[in-house]
Design an enzyme around this catalytic site. Structure first.
Site, mmCIF file in Angstrom:
data_model
loop_
_atom_site.group_PDB
_atom_site.id
_atom_site.type_symbol
_atom_site.label_atom_id
_atom_site.label_comp_id
_atom_site.label_asym_id
_atom_site.label_seq_id
_atom_site.Cartn_x
_atom_site.Cartn_y
_atom_site.Cartn_z
ATOM 1 C CD GLU A 1 -8.973 31.664 4.356
ATOM 2 O OE1 GLU A 1 -8.390 31.967 3.313
ATOM 3 O OE2 GLU A 1 -9.943 30.892 4.390
ATOM 4 C CG ASP B 1 -11.684 29.831 6.885
ATOM 5 O OD1 ASP B 1 -12.134 30.030 5.741
ATOM 6 O OD2 ASP B 1 -10.464 29.724 7.131
ATOM 7 C CB SER C 1 -10.659 30.360 1.218
ATOM 8 O OG SER C 1 -9.285 30.507 1.189
ATOM 9 C CG ASP D 1 -20.668 13.661 -11.993
ATOM 10 O OD1 ASP D 1 -19.601 14.282 -11.795
ATOM 11 O OD2 ASP D 1 -20.874 12.941 -12.982
ATOM 12 C CB ILE D 2 -19.510 19.201 -10.838
ATOM 13 C CG1 ILE D 2 -19.843 19.366 -9.349
ATOM 14 C CG2 ILE D 2 -19.522 20.558 -11.554
ATOM 15 C CD1 ILE D 2 -21.202 19.953 -9.056
ATOM 16 N N GLY E 1 -18.451 11.915 -13.719
ATOM 17 C CA GLY E 1 -17.558 11.187 -12.821
ATOM 18 C C GLY E 1 -16.461 12.104 -12.315
#
Ligand SMILES: *[C@@H]1O[C@H](CO)[C@@H](O)[C@H](O)[C@H]1NC(C)=O
Ligand SMILES: *[C@@H]1O[C@H](CO)[C@@H](O)[C@H](O)[C@H]1NC(C)=O
Ligand SMILES: *[C@@H]1O[C@H](CO)[C@@H](O)[C@H](O)[C@H]1NC(C)=O
Ligand SMILES: *[C@@H]1O[C@H](CO)[C@@H](O)[C@H](O)[C@H]1NC(C)=O
Ligand SMILES: *[C@@H]1O[C@H](CO)[C@@H](O)[C@H](O)[C@H]1NC(C)=O
Length: 632
Positions: free
Chosen positions: A298, A302, A547, A590-591, A609
């Site tokens: 992690e 990050d 993550s 937009d996906i 949307g």
């Protein structure tokens, strides 16, 4: 020291108050259930009644003044149409506005006194938020009309909690947010989202793939390996940070999640040569350290991407929370960020949060950090719980604290989870509220579903597609999303979410999801979350999860803060009222393809949307930058 003994005068005054009460009201006060929990969290069983003589550090969280106004205060400083947009509050103004009233303190201490817990046994925190008293289990059971049990989990860990509810007199209940230890179970549980259920093609456990033999650093392979350049291309993110002092950006990690500092140079050596030698600035909270034996997934993910995306002109702060023995929880972080949230001297509740000083060998043997860290402009966290792990009061109190940080101008970002409509590890809910594998009721995450955080889902590039093609919702795992069972639908997303429900009504029976249309929907936005190329112990591995998408998106938003601050403007603060506003329509990519399966269903569907899988979409940096620079 955050708590002080109640002064004599106050104690005397209380005595008089309680005599007054006794004279005018019935001594048989009606008790109401204050908090209830249908069953213990997944994996915990009651094994025996708790010893009557055992002492509990009872802490009573007082109801905050004006807390019902929080949403409108936030809209006032965060909605682009508000004349007060960007006029964030000072920490003192926040503490003063929400400080519990004297009436709350008097009522609670009066009630304790009537029940034989005299004022000299109680202490009030410096913030005025908590009344504390050491009481025996026997006293607590009588006081709260409940039974305490010792619970055990599969690892043999023990936790003392009361069974299904505790009760307070009605006139006390309205002045109390929550009492601990009672029903709460957030026992230093470390659940980085990157380490969840097994995914096809990956070795058992985390969403970390096998070592990559060939590293690509060109835009032709972004469908196989995400790199800094792929992300810059996806989101049109070209920006050189200017303001190296004012703008602040922090990533939160919970010990023993850690990284190997030399991996930054392997990563930078391959992808960002002028950053070799750079490291995040460690802000140690409650003894947070880089544990060389900790889990490296992690934190490496990050921080390599955060540092790489913001580049060498912008410092990245690492809020490393909790020592290596007891660890930390979200409350340990919040205590460090806001002295007025701080709890009992010596730390939080030992059955819930990391408690300090920790005198165990290797522990952090100093007082808990309380208001010692100035909150950064953006704080990104890739850890979470399921709502069903915690009690409503506990979550509401914490969620409100995120709202208060929003008033200060802080952007709080949380990953929305990696299990679609299910909880962590694919666990869903039984009709009685129990979490179980194979159950069929959707299991929303926390704090991903708190209305005062910005919740980030995940997308991916379809294999075989170029980096310029539209992304889909992540299909390699399921992006967390849906409707909270705890939090009401906030004003800022009302019309957007109701629109989705009207146009694309999910065809599930109303008893498996929160179909009321009155609860908070999440996520708010999304970003690429699959096949990030991350250096761990000198080798590259692919890592995925919300993550990844959360700190990545936070890094890009940090550039907008930089650009605004250079022009003398405020930080973007709590962004939700802004990004759902008419002014910001169409500024996200937009996906339109995908879903987020879980609990034996295909989950919710991605639509044009906003949708409860990818939110409003991914960042379109130039458009968002321009729009935010237009705002005062
Ligand atoms: C809840 O329901 C499940 C499934 O019917 C059952 O196995 C479990 O024992 C119940 N738990 C409680 C606390 O009632
Ligand atoms: C409860 O007991 C602990 C340990 O003896 C002590 O440090 C603390 O001050 C006590 N709290 C109160 C409210 O009296
Ligand atoms: C991710 O990487 C794996 C292994 O290189 C590859 O098979 C897959 O197509 C990549 N992309 C996605 C979206 O899974
Ligand atoms: C690039 O990564 C490899 C590991 O795959 C590492 O051995 C090498 O040192 C890195 N290159 C540079 C210039 O740091
Ligand atoms: C649905 O959400 C609302 C508010 O967010 C809550 O009051 C209600 O109890 C939830 N329903 C279920 C079945 O949990």
């Amino acid at each position: 020291m955050p708590f002080r003994h109640l002064r004599m005068g106050l104690a005397l005054g209380l005595l008089l108050v309680s005599f007054g009460l006794f004279a005018t009201s019935s001594p048989l006060t009606r008790r109401v259930p204050h908090e209830t929990r249908r069953s213990a969290p997944f994996g915990w069983q009651p094994v025996k009644r708790a010893e009557p003589s055992r002492v509990l550090p009872l802490r009573i969280g007082l109801a905050q003044s004006n807390i019902e106004e929080l949403e409108s205060y936030l809209n006032d400083v965060s909605h682009p149409d508000s004349p007060n947009y960007g006029k964030h509050w000072s920490a003192a103004q926040v503490a003063e506005t929400f400080r519990p009233s004297d009436e709350a303190v008097d009522t609670v201490v009066g009630w304790l006194t009537e029940n034989g817990i005299h004022a000299h046994r109680t202490k009030l925190s410096a913030s005025g938020g908590w009344v504390a008293a050491n009481v025996t289990i026997e006293e607590a059971e009588a006081l709260l009309g409940t039974d305490y049990y010792v619970y055990q989990n599969a690892d043999g860990r023990e936790h003392v909690a009361c069974a299904s509810a505790y009760h307070l007199p009605e006139h006390v209940s309205k002045h109390v947010e929550l009492i601990t230890p009672t029903l709460h179970f957030d026992v230093a549980k470390k659940r980085p989202m990157v380490k969840r259920a097994t995914k096809p093609g990956f070795r058992g456990g985390p969403l970390i793939g096998p070592k990559l033999d060939n590293i690509f650093n060109d835009l032709a392979h972004c469908d196989e390996q995400i790199t800094l350049d792929c992300l810059r291309a996806l989101y049109n993110f070209e920006y050189e940070f200017v303001n190296t002092k004012k703008n602040t950006f922090a990533i939160v990690e919970y010990t023993p999640e850690s990284h190997n500092p030399s991996d930054f140079d392997v990563f930078f050596g391959n992808f960002s040569k002028d950053q070799v030698g750079e490291r995040p600035t460690l802000i140690s909270i409650d003894g947070g350290i880089l544990d060389p034996n900790g889990d490296l997934g992690e934190s490496s993910l990050d921080l390599q991407y955060a540092l790489g995306l913001v580049g060498k002109n912008q410092e990245v702060l690492l809020y490393q929370t909790g020592d290596d023995v007891v660890g930390g929880s979200f409350n340990n972080l919040l205590d460090a960020l806001d002295a007025s949230y701080c709890t009992f001297e010596g730390g939080d509740d030992p059955t819930q949060d990391g408690i300090y000083p920790d005198t165990a060998p290797g522990g952090f043997d100093e007082p808990e950090n309380c208001g010692t860290v100035k909150p950064a402009d953006i704080i990104s966290t890739s850890y979470g719980y399921d709502e069903a792990d915690l009690t409503p009061f506990y979550m509401i109190r914490q969620c409100n604290e995120y709202g208060k940080l929003g008033l200060l101008g802080v952007t709080i970002m949380y990953a929305s989870g990696d299990d679609g409509v299910a909880g962590f590890g694919g666990v869903c809910l039984e009709p009685n509220g129990t979490q179980a594998i194979g159950a069929s009721i959707f299991n929303p995450t926390f704090p991903g579903g708190c209305p005062y955080v910005t919740s980030v889902g995940a997308t991916q590039i379809t294999p075989g597609n170029p980096v310029t093609a539209p992304e889909t919702a992540v299909a390699a795992f399921a992006s967390g999303g849906g409707w909270s069972n705890i939090f009401a639908l906030p004003e800022y997303q009302k019309s957007t979410v109701q629109d989705y429900l009207k146009k694309f009504p999910p065809r599930y029976p109303p008893d498996i999801w929160n179909s009321t249309g009155k609860s908070r929907a999440f996520p708010d936005i999304s970003g690429n979350g699959w096949n990030y190329t991350v250096a761990i112990n000198g080798e590259f591995v692919p890592i995925g999860g919300t993550s990844a998408s959360c700190p990545m998106t936070a890094s890009i938003l940090s550039a907008i803060n930089d650009a605004r601050q250079v022009r003398g403007k405020s930080a973007i603060g709590f962004i939700n009222p802004t990004i759902y506003s008419d002014t910001f329509q169409g500024l996200f990519n937009d996906i339109t393809i995908g879903s987020n399966p879980g609990c034996g269903t295909n989950g919710f569907s991605v639509e044009h949307g906003w949708d409860p899988v990818t939110g409003l979409g991914t960042i379109n940096f130039p458009k968002l930058l321009a729009a935010w620079l237009e705002l005062p």
